[in-house]
Design a protein around this motif. Sequence first.
Motif: not given
Length: 146
Positions: A20, A22-24, A78, A109-110, A112-113, A116-117
């Motif tokens: 989590r 790296g996730v909004d 997104r 998402f890039d 890294t994002e 993490h997702l």
Amino acid sequence: MADLAPGFYRAMRQLDAAARAGVDPTLLELVKIRASQINHCAFCIDMHTKDALAAGESVERIVQLSAWEESRHFYSPRELAALALTEAVTVLTDGFVPDEVYAEAAAHFDGTELAHLVAAITVINAWNRIAVTTRMVPGHYRPADR
């Protein structure tokens, strides 16, 4: 699990925290709720719905999650990409994650994002399986319990 397999439980909590990171947080709760709905995990639906509400998410968007494809106007592109990826990763009985679903997520998402997702989706699926298997009962969780 926390009492009977404490090392495993600690490792799961660490895995959850790492995923989590790296996730909004709002998106993360939507993903956790949706995966939990698919997996019929009442305990996790209860927990993550309460966490989402405590974080300021609207009741309307939470209610619409079970029909997000028909309620696309409630979510950003997104979020839609993340929800589609969540479904594809959670329901692997239909085969692989479709290339177009992964490509759409990668467009929003890039690297890294996205990593993490995928990690967060994987972890909530593991938590769902633990909660369903051990018959965790919904209704007692409070957001401050975490």
